[in-house]
Design an enzyme around this catalytic site. Structure first.
Site, PDB file in Angstrom:
ATOM      1  N   LYS A   1       0.835  -1.219   0.000  1.00 49.21           N
ATOM      2  CA  LYS A   1       0.000   0.000   0.000  1.00 49.21           C
ATOM      3  C   LYS A   1       0.866   1.264   0.000  1.00 49.21           C
ATOM      4  O   LYS A   1       0.607   2.192  -0.755  1.00 49.21           O
ATOM      5  CB  LYS A   1      -0.889   0.066   1.263  1.00 49.21           C
TER       6      LYS A   1
ATOM      7  N   ARG B   1      -9.703   0.952   8.846  1.00 50.31           N
ATOM      8  CA  ARG B   1      -9.301  -0.445   9.034  1.00 50.31           C
ATOM      9  C   ARG B   1     -10.378  -1.223   9.773  1.00 50.31           C
ATOM     10  O   ARG B   1     -10.205  -2.416  10.021  1.00 50.31           O
ATOM     11  CB  ARG B   1      -8.024  -0.492   9.860  1.00 50.31           C
TER      12      ARG B   1
ATOM     13  N   ARG C   1      11.433  -5.959   4.728  1.00 47.68           N
ATOM     14  CA  ARG C   1      11.199  -4.511   4.684  1.00 47.68           C
ATOM     15  C   ARG C   1      12.109  -3.771   5.669  1.00 47.68           C
ATOM     16  O   ARG C   1      12.277  -4.185   6.802  1.00 47.68           O
ATOM     17  CB  ARG C   1       9.742  -4.232   5.015  1.00 47.68           C
TER      18      ARG C   1
ATOM     19  N   ARG D   1      11.159  -2.354  11.207  1.00 53.62           N
ATOM     20  CA  ARG D   1      10.175  -1.786  12.142  1.00 53.62           C
ATOM     21  C   ARG D   1       9.874  -2.804  13.238  1.00 53.62           C
ATOM     22  O   ARG D   1       9.743  -3.995  12.946  1.00 53.62           O
ATOM     23  CB  ARG D   1       8.877  -1.471  11.392  1.00 53.62           C
TER      24      ARG D   1
ATOM     25  N   ARG E   1      -0.740  -8.956  13.289  1.00 55.44           N
ATOM     26  CA  ARG E   1      -1.296  -7.957  12.363  1.00 55.44           C
ATOM     27  C   ARG E   1      -2.107  -8.630  11.259  1.00 55.44           C
ATOM     28  O   ARG E   1      -3.123  -8.099  10.814  1.00 55.44           O
ATOM     29  CB  ARG E   1      -0.169  -7.105  11.761  1.00 55.44           C
TER      30      ARG E   1
HETATM   31  P1  AMP Z   1       0.680   0.835   8.875  1.00 53.89           P
HETATM   32  O1  AMP Z   1       1.914   1.613   8.684  1.00 53.89           O
HETATM   33  O2  AMP Z   1      -0.479   1.358   8.064  1.00 53.89           O
HETATM   34  O3  AMP Z   1       0.884  -0.651   8.713  1.00 53.89           O
HETATM   35  O4  AMP Z   1       0.229   1.056  10.413  1.00 53.89           O
HETATM   36  C1  AMP Z   1       1.075   0.664  11.484  1.00 53.89           C
HETATM   37  C2  AMP Z   1       0.244   0.406  12.735  1.00 53.89           C
HETATM   38  O5  AMP Z   1      -0.455   1.616  13.106  1.00 53.89           O
HETATM   39  C3  AMP Z   1      -0.849  -0.645  12.573  1.00 53.89           C
HETATM   40  O6  AMP Z   1      -0.355  -1.968  12.743  1.00 53.89           O
HETATM   41  C4  AMP Z   1      -1.802  -0.240  13.696  1.00 53.89           C
HETATM   42  O7  AMP Z   1      -1.328  -0.637  14.960  1.00 53.89           O
HETATM   43  C5  AMP Z   1      -1.735   1.295  13.627  1.00 53.89           C
HETATM   44  N1  AMP Z   1      -2.769   1.828  12.699  1.00 53.89           N
HETATM   45  C6  AMP Z   1      -2.561   2.406  11.483  1.00 53.89           C
HETATM   46  N2  AMP Z   1      -3.722   2.740  10.910  1.00 53.89           N
HETATM   47  C7  AMP Z   1      -4.695   2.375  11.773  1.00 53.89           C
HETATM   48  C8  AMP Z   1      -6.113   2.423  11.748  1.00 53.89           C
HETATM   49  N3  AMP Z   1      -6.775   2.925  10.692  1.00 53.89           N
HETATM   50  N4  AMP Z   1      -6.795   1.937  12.828  1.00 53.89           N
HETATM   51  C9  AMP Z   1      -6.152   1.448  13.893  1.00 53.89           C
HETATM   52  N5  AMP Z   1      -4.817   1.328  13.969  1.00 53.89           N
HETATM   53  C10 AMP Z   1      -4.076   1.793  12.918  1.00 53.89           C
END
Ligand code: AMP
Length: 219
Positions: free
Chosen positions: A13, A88, A127, A160, A171
């Site tokens: 994404k 999400r 990554r 990360r 996740r």
């Molecule tokens: P990402 O970089 O989009 O994978 O987001 C990293 C982490 O941030 C996720 O694993 C969640 O813990 C948190 N996070 C990001 N977006 C959301 C969302 N829309 N709702 C809840 N938690 C989020």
């Protein structure tokens, strides 16, 4: 142009989002990036979000909805945006619909990136990110020129915390249970398209551009 990109963690994404926002000159609104910035700035929201992020859980809906709705009301979103990683959950999707309705706007297109589970695990373990400038790399497919060092800003690149194996499993479970139902939600709204994210990122992007191009006639 109001777009949303969704898919499992590691579906690509972030990479597609960068390409889309550069090509179409719209802001990239990533909830994950917003949280990471808040954590870096050590704000109250950041501290709270971090408790969930390090465990691979979702940040509570209320906090997530509040940070995104503030961001979407900034002036640079007036002519469109790309949402990445939000919503999400179904609750977040309802909140987004309500916010957009209040602003007299609607989403034009939801791009769902489909990727096999094996590839997701391979991508996430390879990554690496630069915490300073946000650049992302993959040790298998897109390594930095100098091992461990960001090409763009020279800082160290890292795995990360939430890309570590145990957290990745969590996740993926969270995605299956809470985020996947959004596919039906947006499919029912007839704005969802599926794109094959198993391809290399350039070929995936070509597919994405075709769908966005199809929107032109509808504006
Ligand atoms: P990402 O970089 O989009 O994978 O987001 C990293 C982490 O941030 C996720 O694993 C969640 O813990 C948190 N996070 C990001 N977006 C959301 C969302 N829309 N709702 C809840 N938690 C989020």
């Amino acid at each position: 142009m109001r777009l949303l990109i969704m898919g499992a963690p590691g579906a690509g994404k972030g990479t597609q989002a960068k390409l889309i926002t550069e090509k179409y000159n719209i802001p990239h609104i990533s909830s994950g990036d917003i949280f990471r910035q808040e954590i870096k700035d050590n704000t109250k929201d950041g501290q709270l979000a971090n408790k969930y992020i390090i465990k691979g859980q979702l940040v509570p809906d209320d906090l997530t909805i509040s940070v995104i709705s503030k961001r979407l009301q900034k002036e640079d979103c007036n002519h469109g945006f790309l949402l990445d990683g939000f919503p999400r959950t179904i609750k977040q999707a309802h909140a987004l619909d309500q916010l957009l309705a209040k602003l007299n706007l609607k989403l034009d297109l939801v791009i769902n990136l489909n990727v096999s589970k094996d590839l997701i695990i391979k991508r996430l373990s390879g990554r690496r990110v630069c915490l300073k400038c946000g650049a992302t790399y993959n040790l298998n497919t897109n390594p930095p020129k100098k091992e461990g060092i960001c090409d763009r800003c020279g800082d160290t690149i890292i795995l990360r915390d939430d890309d570590k194996e145990e957290t990745v499993k969590m996740r993926l479970d969270v995605y299956e249970n809470q985020t996947k139902p959004l596919i039906k939600y947006y499919s029912d709204q007839k704005i969802l398209v599926h794109v094959d994210g198993n391809l290399n990122f350039r070929d995936t992007f070509k597919e994405v551009v075709k769908f966005i191009g199809d929107l032109d006639g509808k504006h």
